[in-house]
Design a protein around this motif. Structure first.
Motif, PDB file in Angstrom:
ATOM      1  N   VAL A 142      20.439  48.732  69.994  1.00 25.66           N
ATOM      2  CA  VAL A 142      20.647  48.181  71.326  1.00 25.66           C
ATOM      3  C   VAL A 142      20.494  46.668  71.241  1.00 25.66           C
ATOM      4  CG1 VAL A 142      19.768  48.083  73.690  1.00 25.66           C
ATOM      5  CG2 VAL A 142      19.798  50.264  72.461  1.00 25.66           C
ATOM      6  N   ASP A 143      21.545  45.956  71.637  1.00 27.00           N
ATOM      7  CA  ASP A 143      21.541  44.500  71.618  1.00 27.00           C
ATOM      8  C   ASP A 143      21.354  43.994  73.046  1.00 27.00           C
ATOM      9  OD1 ASP A 143      21.928  41.797  71.188  1.00 27.00           O
ATOM     10  OD2 ASP A 143      23.663  42.089  69.878  1.00 27.00           O
ATOM     11  N   ALA A 144      20.282  43.279  73.295  1.00 22.15           N
ATOM     12  CA  ALA A 144      20.009  42.741  74.627  1.00 22.15           C
ATOM     13  C   ALA A 144      20.911  41.561  74.969  1.00 22.15           C
ATOM     14  CB  ALA A 144      18.544  42.327  74.739  1.00 22.15           C
ATOM     15  N   VAL A 145      21.574  40.981  73.955  1.00 23.08           N
ATOM     16  CA  VAL A 145      22.447  39.827  74.186  1.00 23.08           C
ATOM     17  C   VAL A 145      23.810  40.056  73.509  1.00 23.08           C
ATOM     18  CG1 VAL A 145      20.577  38.177  74.575  1.00 23.08           C
ATOM     19  CG2 VAL A 145      21.353  38.599  72.253  1.00 23.08           C
ATOM     20  N   PRO A 146      24.566  41.061  73.967  1.00 23.27           N
ATOM     21  CA  PRO A 146      25.821  41.393  73.292  1.00 23.27           C
ATOM     22  C   PRO A 146      26.991  40.467  73.607  1.00 23.27           C
ATOM     23  CG  PRO A 146      25.508  42.827  75.178  1.00 23.27           C
ATOM     24  CD  PRO A 146      24.260  41.978  75.067  1.00 23.27           C
ATOM     25  N   GLY A 152      27.511  35.486  77.771  1.00 25.01           N
ATOM     26  CA  GLY A 152      26.863  35.447  79.089  1.00 25.01           C
ATOM     27  C   GLY A 152      25.461  36.039  79.071  1.00 25.01           C
ATOM     28  N   ALA A 153      25.293  37.129  78.339  1.00 25.87           N
ATOM     29  CA  ALA A 153      23.970  37.758  78.247  1.00 25.87           C
ATOM     30  C   ALA A 153      22.999  36.857  77.486  1.00 25.87           C
ATOM     31  CB  ALA A 153      24.082  39.124  77.568  1.00 25.87           C
ATOM     32  N   LEU A 154      23.473  36.229  76.427  1.00 28.23           N
ATOM     33  CA  LEU A 154      22.607  35.320  75.675  1.00 28.23           C
ATOM     34  C   LEU A 154      22.277  34.094  76.517  1.00 28.23           C
ATOM     35  CD1 LEU A 154      21.072  34.576  73.140  1.00 28.23           C
ATOM     36  CD2 LEU A 154      23.203  33.670  72.182  1.00 28.23           C
ATOM     37  N   ASP A 155      23.250  33.612  77.270  1.00 29.52           N
ATOM     38  CA  ASP A 155      23.024  32.484  78.170  1.00 29.52           C
ATOM     39  C   ASP A 155      21.939  32.825  79.187  1.00 29.52           C
ATOM     40  OD1 ASP A 155      23.988  29.804  79.114  1.00 29.52           O
ATOM     41  OD2 ASP A 155      24.383  30.984  80.930  1.00 29.52           O
ATOM     42  N   ALA A 156      21.999  34.020  79.773  1.00 30.45           N
ATOM     43  CA  ALA A 156      20.994  34.445  80.752  1.00 30.45           C
ATOM     44  C   ALA A 156      19.620  34.575  80.092  1.00 30.45           C
ATOM     45  CB  ALA A 156      21.408  35.771  81.391  1.00 30.45           C
ATOM     46  N   TRP A 157      19.581  35.113  78.878  1.00 28.90           N
ATOM     47  CA  TRP A 157      18.318  35.259  78.148  1.00 28.90           C
ATOM     48  C   TRP A 157      17.695  33.881  77.915  1.00 28.90           C
ATOM     49  CZ3 TRP A 157      16.022  33.771  73.588  1.00 28.90           C
ATOM     50  CH2 TRP A 157      14.927  34.527  73.149  1.00 28.90           C
ATOM     51  N   CYS A 158      18.501  32.923  77.481  1.00 27.20           N
ATOM     52  CA  CYS A 158      18.017  31.564  77.216  1.00 27.20           C
ATOM     53  C   CYS A 158      17.615  30.853  78.501  1.00 27.20           C
ATOM     54  CB  CYS A 158      19.086  30.757  76.483  1.00 27.20           C
ATOM     55  SG  CYS A 158      19.343  31.303  74.783  1.00 27.20           S
ATOM     56  N   ARG A 159      18.379  31.063  79.550  1.00 25.72           N
ATOM     57  CA  ARG A 159      18.076  30.434  80.841  1.00 25.72           C
ATOM     58  C   ARG A 159      16.721  30.939  81.368  1.00 25.72           C
ATOM     59  NH1 ARG A 159      22.088  28.153  82.930  1.00 25.72           N
ATOM     60  NH2 ARG A 159      23.551  29.715  82.237  1.00 25.72           N
ATOM     61  N   ALA A 196      26.232  26.343  78.893  1.00 26.94           N
ATOM     62  CA  ALA A 196      26.794  27.684  78.655  1.00 26.94           C
ATOM     63  C   ALA A 196      27.066  27.851  77.165  1.00 26.94           C
ATOM     64  CB  ALA A 196      28.078  27.873  79.446  1.00 26.94           C
ATOM     65  N   PHE A 197      27.046  29.076  76.722  1.00 27.55           N
ATOM     66  CA  PHE A 197      27.342  29.386  75.328  1.00 27.55           C
ATOM     67  C   PHE A 197      28.840  29.493  75.125  1.00 27.55           C
ATOM     68  CE2 PHE A 197      22.943  30.314  74.746  1.00 27.55           C
ATOM     69  CZ  PHE A 197      22.728  30.207  73.378  1.00 27.55           C
ATOM     70  N   THR A 198      29.366  28.683  74.225  1.00 31.12           N
ATOM     71  CA  THR A 198      30.759  28.830  73.813  1.00 31.12           C
ATOM     72  C   THR A 198      30.819  30.007  72.846  1.00 31.12           C
ATOM     73  OG1 THR A 198      30.463  27.395  71.893  1.00 31.12           O
ATOM     74  CG2 THR A 198      31.145  26.334  73.988  1.00 31.12           C
ATOM     75  N   PRO A 199      31.999  30.547  72.592  1.00 29.58           N
ATOM     76  CA  PRO A 199      32.092  31.620  71.600  1.00 29.58           C
ATOM     77  C   PRO A 199      31.549  31.214  70.230  1.00 29.58           C
ATOM     78  CG  PRO A 199      34.079  31.575  72.924  1.00 29.58           C
ATOM     79  CD  PRO A 199      33.268  30.355  73.304  1.00 29.58           C
ATOM     80  N   ASP A 200      31.781  29.950  69.816  1.00 30.24           N
ATOM     81  CA  ASP A 200      31.267  29.477  68.524  1.00 30.24           C
ATOM     82  C   ASP A 200      29.741  29.438  68.511  1.00 30.24           C
ATOM     83  OD1 ASP A 200      33.781  29.221  67.447  1.00 30.24           O
ATOM     84  OD2 ASP A 200      33.885  27.043  67.727  1.00 30.24           O
ATOM     85  N   ALA A 201      29.137  28.927  69.571  1.00 29.43           N
ATOM     86  CA  ALA A 201      27.676  28.857  69.644  1.00 29.43           C
ATOM     87  C   ALA A 201      27.082  30.259  69.705  1.00 29.43           C
ATOM     88  CB  ALA A 201      27.240  28.034  70.849  1.00 29.43           C
ATOM     89  N   PHE A 202      27.760  31.162  70.402  1.00 30.83           N
ATOM     90  CA  PHE A 202      27.284  32.544  70.475  1.00 30.83           C
ATOM     91  C   PHE A 202      27.280  33.190  69.089  1.00 30.83           C
ATOM     92  CE2 PHE A 202      28.350  37.097  70.853  1.00 30.83           C
ATOM     93  CZ  PHE A 202      27.170  37.536  71.438  1.00 30.83           C
ATOM     94  N   ARG A 203      28.383  33.060  68.371  1.00 27.45           N
ATOM     95  CA  ARG A 203      28.454  33.636  67.005  1.00 27.45           C
ATOM     96  C   ARG A 203      27.392  33.016  66.103  1.00 27.45           C
ATOM     97  NH1 ARG A 203      33.796  33.682  68.256  1.00 27.45           N
ATOM     98  NH2 ARG A 203      34.229  31.651  67.337  1.00 27.45           N
ATOM     99  N   ALA A 204      27.183  31.710  66.237  1.00 29.99           N
ATOM    100  CA  ALA A 204      26.164  31.031  65.433  1.00 29.99           C
ATOM    101  C   ALA A 204      24.765  31.557  65.773  1.00 29.99           C
ATOM    102  CB  ALA A 204      26.237  29.520  65.663  1.00 29.99           C
TER     103      ALA A 204
END
Length: 184
Positions: free
Chosen positions: A29-33, A36-43, A53-61
């Motif tokens: 189970v990934d809490a930040v799939p 947007g989910a990772l952005d909310a977690w970080c916020r 906001a997380f760009t696709p590149d920043a998200f993959r990184a």
């Protein structure tokens, strides 16, 4: 042993452990799939502002960094570490610039980027803080293959290998016992 929810752990230790634990390896189970989910977690942790906001590149990184950090913390239990995991962390860190900040509390590293890269910079600053404060080597990933939960080793001699002796430790020891040849 204590996990990221234990009282008394420094904020930076908790941040790094919680970030790694955004993926529950055992339950898959990934809490930040998503970005947007990772952005909310970080916020929710104050790592980004509402304009970031997380760009696709920043998200993959971020996901690459999470899994490389999992490997590094697993190496703290004595497991081998692939050089590629360290290279991944160096690659992501190089895109997450930090600056030196001065305040009444002293000197600190601060993120110098925007968006998701700002959050990653804050994460890397937290990692440096855990090293500086002698917590880094106590941060580990459970050596029970199916678990891999990040935890803080509170054992006196820093020999903890499992997030919970009662669960993962006993499970591992029972598996070893069952796999051993019968005694005569």
């Amino acid at each position: 042993m204590a996990d990221a929810r234990s009282p008394g752990l420094p904020t930076d230790v908790v941040l790094v452990l919680e970030f790694i634990n955004t993926l529950d390896v055992e339950k898959l189970v990934d809490a930040v799939p998503t970005p947007g989910a990772l952005d909310a977690w970080c916020r929710a942790r104050g790592l980004v502002s509402s304009s970031d906001a997380f760009t696709p590149d920043a998200f993959r990184a971020a996901i690459d960094a999470r899994e490389a950090l999992r490997a590094v913390l697993l190496s703290h239990t004595g497991e081998p570490l692939a050089a590629s995991d360290l290279k991944t962390l160096e690659r992501v860190a190089s895109s997450s610039p930090l600056t030196v900040g001065f305040g009444q509390d002293g000197v600190s590293l601060r993120p110098a980027a925007t968006g998701g890269w700002k959050a990653l910079g804050a994460l890397f600053a937290a990692i440096v803080s855990t090293q500086r404060d002698n917590h880094w080597l106590r941060m580990k990933v459970c050596a029970a293959g199916a678990c891999q939960e990040a935890f803080y080793d509170t054992s006196k001699n820093r020999s903890g290998r499992w997030c919970s002796m009662a669960v993962c430790g006993n499970r591992t020891k029972l598996q070893r016992f069952r796999a051993s040849p019968p005694r005569r």
